[in-house]
Write an enzyme that holds these catalytic residues in place. Structure first.
Site, short mmCIF file in Angstrom:
data_model
loop_
_atom_site.label_atom_id
_atom_site.label_comp_id
_atom_site.label_asym_id
_atom_site.label_seq_id
_atom_site.Cartn_x
_atom_site.Cartn_y
_atom_site.Cartn_z
N ILE C 15 38.23 46.29 37.10
CA ILE C 15 37.98 45.33 38.28
C ILE C 15 36.55 45.73 38.52
CG2 ILE C 15 38.10 44.93 40.87
CD1 ILE C 15 40.44 43.68 38.67
N ASP C 36 31.59 56.88 38.69
CA ASP C 36 32.77 56.87 38.04
C ASP C 36 33.01 58.42 37.75
OD1 ASP C 36 34.59 54.44 36.20
OD2 ASP C 36 35.20 56.55 36.41
N GLY C 113 45.81 47.43 44.99
CA GLY C 113 46.64 48.75 44.77
C GLY C 113 46.99 49.18 45.90
N SER C 142 46.10 41.99 45.55
CA SER C 142 46.26 41.86 44.15
C SER C 142 45.88 40.55 43.48
CB SER C 142 47.51 42.30 43.92
OG SER C 142 48.45 41.32 44.01
N CYS C 143 45.81 40.44 42.10
CA CYS C 143 45.61 39.20 41.45
C CYS C 143 46.86 38.19 41.61
CB CYS C 143 45.82 39.57 39.83
SG CYS C 143 46.81 40.74 39.42
N ARG C 171 51.72 40.48 33.26
CA ARG C 171 51.34 41.08 32.01
C ARG C 171 51.83 42.61 32.38
NH1 ARG C 171 49.28 44.53 34.58
NH2 ARG C 171 47.11 45.11 34.96
N GLY C 198 55.67 38.68 47.74
CA GLY C 198 55.86 37.84 48.83
C GLY C 198 55.65 38.50 50.04
N HIS C 223 48.98 36.53 34.10
CA HIS C 223 50.56 36.27 34.62
C HIS C 223 50.92 34.75 34.57
CE1 HIS C 223 49.88 40.35 36.02
NE2 HIS C 223 48.64 39.91 37.14
#
Lengths: 348, 348, 348, 348
Positions: C15, C36, C113, C142-143, C171, C198, C223
């Site tokens: 991301i 990082d 996350g 999230s996606c 995935r 949901g 997905h």
């Protein structure tokens, strides 16, 4: 300024669309158009990229028109407008096109799915560009054979190669395929040893002492080759790496850099902005390559969709005769495509 | 009638449960019990098969009891009741158990995930049964190494082997695993050449001149090995096949019979009623094997879950000293397990 | 000219690197740097793209320097130089960073996350941009949740939605992963119904009546969602498609165009030149969508690596307060990224 | 003692070989022979199992003989010797055989690849055994439809079912297939909603209010179904589980037992010694099943190779008229095959 070579691409699939992209990136070439027989999203993207689309026949033209695809003409019309056609139709279909290309007096480049006998010449730029200059037709060998010839001739050029024995684990189908062409949860060995890639490399360089075994793995992109090479003389790792670095289109990678498998290289290509995520280079692991006595062992990965693209561009120049020196054409191609010789510490 | 060898299995996983099945099939052995640390369906199936289940510790016993698993005792109690323990715990864990086994004066068999140095002896029945007779401990080498030793010693026994160079494509994880231990849509080369399997074969037979490269493929069952062998002398296909047929636990298969890949052999094992669909044999393609000059090329597939099972059974006899001849033990094992030397035209 | 929003990205992974690319494409934003903890090819590509790289700690800085990565500083220094930080660290790690961000008085955007409670605000641009304007922190969901909210609020906006029941096939791992994080040859259902997506959608819009079930499939990208929707009133296909077209970031596709599965859309994105092959849109099949009575059924695919990127860009504008209208920000983002509402006949 | 029903199987593939095994396990049936058109390892295993092999035509008989397969005769001869033929030829081929079966006055059972109209009767034992008694022909519905009918009629029998909406993720090809019939690294939605399984369930029970969506996943064995059911009345988990337990051939499993995905059930079947690792039962997760208000959500997995086997056995009894009560036949079948209603704590 010299006239540009006018190029057509017959077959806008996995290879054809990449050849078209690469032709458009060459200052000395003009992309006249592509021809195909389908009328779905694949051809529509050619339109989106402003590439003229021809139909192979009038019937195909009608189907394309019905699918809202503006059709520039039919294949014979495309052939009249080009100097060189790159045939990227599916394996075995290309052979049937040769007479048509001859009839239109168009130089023709075929892909590795066709037999060597079709054109009598099989092409890898570094190995035999000179013998292709001015020819009416050649065949750019397959992805596996191209990679094999690149690495083995690198060793041969440095008088290092006695004989080479390879195991080639191929991808089973292309990543876009959904039409039940894959294998699942297995690995499928070729039912014949030697597999065809060794003899195929010899169509480019008959002096190579090479035997290959092959299998298809349960993955969709990139091949992985393992080689056991009997060296012609004792040599250290450094000398061997030097020989590989001297060959264009081999790029060293390192597991220690986190590049540990074919899918790492795919991610890397996306990260560095390659169009379609393509890798034109053989990605050879520097830190896995091993010399023991007079034996050399190494492994590399090959982007089966992209590795032959620079060879096709060079073949266009060779057949058209506009560039007579291999090194000159290779340099031009590699500069325009951003081909590299290292994907690593100092260069990325 | 001689007393049966009393056997325990520590670790009821992929290997342990198969060893337990095989022990129960031997008239000269008694399956005393298995021990484990888990309390799910895997251990429950031992109960369903009427195998006494021991917990490694009292704490594990409590967890099993809570999960309705009747517990026969703890590991030390099992060790008191057996002559030989087969350690099938995960790699590296076995090593920590050696002292416990010694303390209980139990002969111990470890698996290929442990180091050779742990026991100082690495076992493949045909190759070195004699040196294991009466020992306190041995290590049955891994699935890949077992297959390597079987095929290479077959050639060596016939004075055919000069040197062997192999490429081993391993399954990435076991078929039952759902806990994110797999690789997906790639092939993962070992980051070191030579890979460990070649040196590991030399722990069984130091005279083997063998180098291996390895990768993990995107499939869950069976390995596929490719070998390039320099023959010690000229020999034809027939003589080589003769040498392979002389070795127990190598079974010839043929692509022409429709057995074209590892998953074909899995289906075949289910078809012929093998328990769990297990294949104890190296399945070597007769019609792919090729001789060119003094070079031999072949490929075979290995059921990574089952190939070491007969070796474990032989190792039990060797350590316990109840059978002193390799051929005698191998014959007994292979008869009870239905091991074959051909899966083909005349035999299936 | 107004001052640009200064942005930092903490975590240069799947991301983070995409957010960095997208920030650099915004005329009203300045990409100050990324931070990082790793020192391999992934961070090296940031250097290749001329993005300043910060280390999270001095220790990480030393490791990066040892790997020839020029280090611009450490994370606290990056935070001093930015207005907004986008936290793209792995799930659960982000939470620990919140205090640090507060300490440096930097607005913070987290990813899906993390838990909703971390920031008390969960973000999807079209649904609740307004409530994020000027906030200190938000969480881009999230996606899977982003796609769910986009499509369901499209129906809700047109007063079409009564309740929605979804099955989400995710995935299993990302395509670059080689480190044994995958599942193989199976499909792994979530062990709880309802799955978390949901309720997660309700953190964005509490009025949605939505229940989801989920599983992981044996593939690495995109997905696939299936929905059964109880309509609030009778409506025809055309009206429903109109409602979906009115929502930005949903693009219609057609199986009849050859776009038949998630991997077709991946190929299409590469064909049209998207960076990294990314698809920011929900790709919803127009010709599969079906209405029966008051029930609506449809399926779409989601690029799990890219769909949240435009939302992160909008969230930057919302938190910084530089753009107060959702539609204004969405338009800017979508123009710079080339977001579309149809991948099809007339548009490609 | 009553005469045994004489049974022939036409087509010795994935289904045919399992039907043959199951027929041989029935005390009231005689397995007369199987017929096929191939001459490879698959048919050779029938010989190994002492099943008489017939060739479909004299030409096939010659090919089999050439492959060392002893041929008992040709299909018409087999048909003369049997009361019932189970047609397990590939989808669509069976239809062409109906006239031949009629000509020989043999009762005929077809599989789910054929259309309902072929026989005018579609069979699931529990649902409509009575209407098949004495018929000339029936069709055992597909694996997906069989599972759908079993679970939905279990709810219907308890007056719990209002309507059911399912998402069916199918395996893409069979595990033995190596001939490029698979999909790779994607998930392929059916291009039509509703998918055919819902209407197909209604050929067995027209009263079912059922709509299905479907996709193929990138795995080779077992389907996974997700259901959203509108209950006809309020009911608790216990009552629903009671209804499911009352239906033969549904077996409860638990994720808490370590059975977390289809591949867990495959391992479990091997562990408990099922022939070929077959699972005849719908394996439904007790601890995932959820009730919210009047909605019921659950998921189960289906062994696509085995679930229809008990139905075929029952269909033989129904057509032959030897057993007139469904419950009687189901009990006999399930006892001989070891069919269970729970794979769990107390039972494994």
């Amino acid at each position: 300024m010299p006239t540009k070579v006018r190029v057509g691409v017959n077959g806008y699939g996995v290879i054809g669309k990449r050849v078209a992209d690469a032709v458009r990136a060459q200052p000395d070439m003009e992309m006249v158009g592509v021809s195909d027989v389908i009328a779905d999203y694949r051809v529509k993207t050619a339109i989106a990229l402003d590439i003229p689309v021809y139909a192979v026949t009038a019937e195909h033209a009608r189907q394309m028109t019905a699918a809202n695809i503006p059709v520039a003409g039919v294949l014979p019309q495309l052939l009249e407008a080009v100097d060189v056609v790159v045939d990227c139709t599916p394996a075995k279909i290309g052979a049937a096109n040769l007479d048509l290309y001859r009839e239109h007096r168009v130089k023709a480049i075929f892909q590795g799915g066709e037999k060597h006998a079709l054109t009598g010449h099989s092409f890898v730029a570094h190995a035999n560009y000179a013998t292709a200059v001015g020819r009416a037709a050649t065949r750019v060998v397959s992805c596996n054979t191209t990679a094999t010839v690149r690495t083995l001739t690198a060793l041969k050029d440095a008088a290092l190669l006695a004989k080479a024995r390879g195991v080639l684990i191929r991808r089973a189908t292309d990543p876009w395929e959904s039409d039940h062409s894959g294998i699942m949860n297995t690995i499928l060995p070729e039912s014949r040893i030697p597999s065809h890639q060794g003899p195929d490399a010899q169509t480019v360089d008959p002096d190579l002492d090479v035997v290959t075994m092959a299998a298809k793995g349960s993955h969709t992109q990139n091949h992985l080759h393992f080689w056991t090479v009997e060296l012609a003389r004792r040599a250290g790792r450094d000398e061997i790496l030097e020989a590989l670095r001297a060959m264009p289109r081999i790029a060293l990678v390192r597991a220690a850099d986190g590049i540990v498998a074919p899918n790492s290289t795919i991610e890397l290509m996306r990260d560095i902005g390659r169009p379609r995520g393509d890798m034109y280079e053989v990605a050879l692991w520097e830190d896995i390559l091993t010399v023991e006595g007079t034996e050399l062992f190494y492994t590399y990965t090959v982007d089966n969709q992209a590795i032959v693209i620079p060879e096709n561009i060079d073949a266009i120049r060779a057949l058209s005769g506009t560039v007579t020196e291999a090194a000159d054409s290779i340099r031009r191609t590699d500069e325009t495509l951003g081909v590299r010789q290292d994907f690593g510490s100092k260069v990325v």
